[in-house]
Design a protein around this motif. Structure first.
Motif, PDB file in Angstrom:
ATOM      1  N   LEU A 158       0.835  -1.212   0.000  1.00 47.81           N
ATOM      2  CA  LEU A 158       0.000   0.000   0.000  1.00 47.81           C
ATOM      3  C   LEU A 158       0.867   1.259   0.000  1.00 47.81           C
ATOM      4  N   LYS A 159       1.960   1.206   0.753  1.00 49.66           N
ATOM      5  CA  LYS A 159       2.892   2.342   0.792  1.00 49.66           C
ATOM      6  C   LYS A 159       3.533   2.536  -0.585  1.00 49.66           C
ATOM      7  N   ALA A 160       3.912   1.418  -1.235  1.00 48.74           N
ATOM      8  CA  ALA A 160       4.540   1.493  -2.558  1.00 48.74           C
ATOM      9  C   ALA A 160       3.595   2.110  -3.588  1.00 48.74           C
ATOM     10  N   LEU A 161       2.326   1.696  -3.564  1.00 53.69           N
ATOM     11  CA  LEU A 161       1.336   2.241  -4.503  1.00 53.69           C
ATOM     12  C   LEU A 161       1.144   3.741  -4.282  1.00 53.69           C
ATOM     13  N   LYS A 162       1.200   4.135  -3.018  1.00 51.45           N
ATOM     14  CA  LYS A 162       1.056   5.560  -2.687  1.00 51.45           C
ATOM     15  C   LYS A 162       2.281   6.340  -3.170  1.00 51.45           C
ATOM     16  N   LEU A 163       3.467   5.801  -2.921  1.00 54.08           N
ATOM     17  CA  LEU A 163       4.704   6.468  -3.363  1.00 54.08           C
ATOM     18  C   LEU A 163       4.751   6.610  -4.886  1.00 54.08           C
ATOM     19  N   ALA A 164       4.221   5.594  -5.573  1.00 50.68           N
ATOM     20  CA  ALA A 164       4.228   5.606  -7.042  1.00 50.68           C
ATOM     21  C   ALA A 164       3.078   6.433  -7.617  1.00 50.68           C
ATOM     22  N   LYS A 165       2.169   6.860  -6.718  1.00 55.87           N
ATOM     23  CA  LYS A 165       0.970   7.630  -7.140  1.00 55.87           C
ATOM     24  C   LYS A 165       0.206   6.879  -8.239  1.00 55.87           C
ATOM     25  N   ILE A 166       0.070   5.565  -8.035  1.00 58.40           N
ATOM     26  CA  ILE A 166      -0.514   4.721  -9.097  1.00 58.40           C
ATOM     27  C   ILE A 166      -1.844   4.092  -8.692  1.00 58.40           C
ATOM     28  N   GLY A 167      -2.112   3.986  -7.387  1.00 57.58           N
ATOM     29  CA  GLY A 167      -3.352   3.312  -7.006  1.00 57.58           C
ATOM     30  C   GLY A 167      -3.505   3.212  -5.505  1.00 57.58           C
ATOM     31  N   ASN A 168      -4.538   2.471  -5.086  1.00 58.11           N
ATOM     32  CA  ASN A 168      -4.845   2.331  -3.661  1.00 58.11           C
ATOM     33  C   ASN A 168      -5.203   0.874  -3.365  1.00 58.11           C
ATOM     34  N   ARG A 169      -5.935   0.654  -2.282  1.00 58.68           N
ATOM     35  CA  ARG A 169      -6.251  -0.707  -1.844  1.00 58.68           C
ATOM     36  C   ARG A 169      -6.988  -1.520  -2.919  1.00 58.68           C
ATOM     37  N   SER A 170      -7.852  -0.869  -3.706  1.00 59.68           N
ATOM     38  CA  SER A 170      -8.613  -1.614  -4.717  1.00 59.68           C
ATOM     39  C   SER A 170      -7.683  -2.221  -5.776  1.00 59.68           C
ATOM     40  N   LEU A 171      -6.588  -1.526  -6.097  1.00 59.61           N
ATOM     41  CA  LEU A 171      -5.608  -2.071  -7.045  1.00 59.61           C
ATOM     42  C   LEU A 171      -4.852  -3.244  -6.423  1.00 59.61           C
TER      43      LEU A 171
END
Length: 240
Positions: A158-171
């Motif tokens: 979840l932290k990685a997706l946030k850092l990448a600005k690519i998605g959230n929990r649904s992804l």
């Protein structure tokens, strides 16, 4: 049935399920024709040993111009003219290993470095047991490298997706669902298979891809996660 570590065989097993086929980057056995065809069709490809592990001996090839290619292995890059030269160079280097050629994904990035996910799937003893996701983390390529690895502390997804600005929990849920479907498909082929560590990629358009499944995944990075319950859960599944 013997569980065979063979990326080409695994690709064909997964591709035979239509819902997974579209999650797999186009892959072919490497020869002169397939390399030329894939480089003609895609801007960039990856060459992987069929029996490879830990990201070793992976080669990235990028088309630079008419019959000119940038070839990168680890953090070394050279420019070559013609696919014949590329194959000759690979034969010297590969020491008899057979390779696949795969479309290179444009992976999402963290601080301009590509990353992918390791999603651990396991089931208890017995071929009828259900598969579960028991752990996960993100792997980021080191500076100058294209292969993702875990150089520092693995990053929670979840932290990685946030850092990448690519998605959230649904992804993340979607990626886990794809991993479980792939585990089920491999488990039907190999009834004694009880764990697969999947490398799952997210491209820049937020599309989920199966890069490959590892039948003997390295568990050490899970031990380095702050949440120690993940490593304990994985070990519990290995025993039961």
């Amino acid at each position: 049935m013997l569980i065979k570590r063979d990326k080409w065989l695994q690709y064909r097993i997964l591709r035979s399920r239509s819902s997974l086929a579209r999650r797999l980057p186009k892959t072919q056995l490497l020869n002169k024709n397939t390399l030329a065809k894939m480089l003609g069709r895609y801007h960039s490809v990856v060459l992987k040993p069929r029996d490879g592990s830990y990201g070793r001996n992976i080669v990235f090839i990028k088309r630079k111009g008419a019959n000119t290619y940038r070839v990168q292995n680890e953090n070394n890059a050279v420019t070559m003219r013609g696919t014949d030269k590329v194959l000759k160079w690979l034969r010297k280097k590969s020491k008899g290993h057979r390779y696949i050629v795969q479309r290179r994904l444009q992976l999402a990035q963290i601080r301009h470095k590509p990353f992918d996910m390791r999603i651990m799937t396991q089931r208890k003893k017995g071929a009828s047991s259900a598969w579960n996701v028991t752990g996960s983390y993100a792997k980021v390529a080191a500076r100058g490298y294209l292969v993702t690895n875990v150089t520092g502390r693995p990053i929670p997804l979840l932290k990685a997706l946030k850092l990448a600005k690519i998605g959230n929990r649904s992804l993340l849920v979607k990626a886990e669902r794809v991993a479980l479907l792939a585990a089920k498909q491999l488990g039907e082929r190999y009834p004694k298979l009880r764990q697969v560590g999947f490398d799952i990629g997210i491209d820049r358009k937020r599309r989920v891809w199966i890069i490959e499944g590892n039948y003997r995944p390295d568990l050490r990075p899970f031990r380095r996660l702050k949440d120690s319950s993940i490593h304990r859960r994985i070990l519990w599944y290995k025993k039961h």
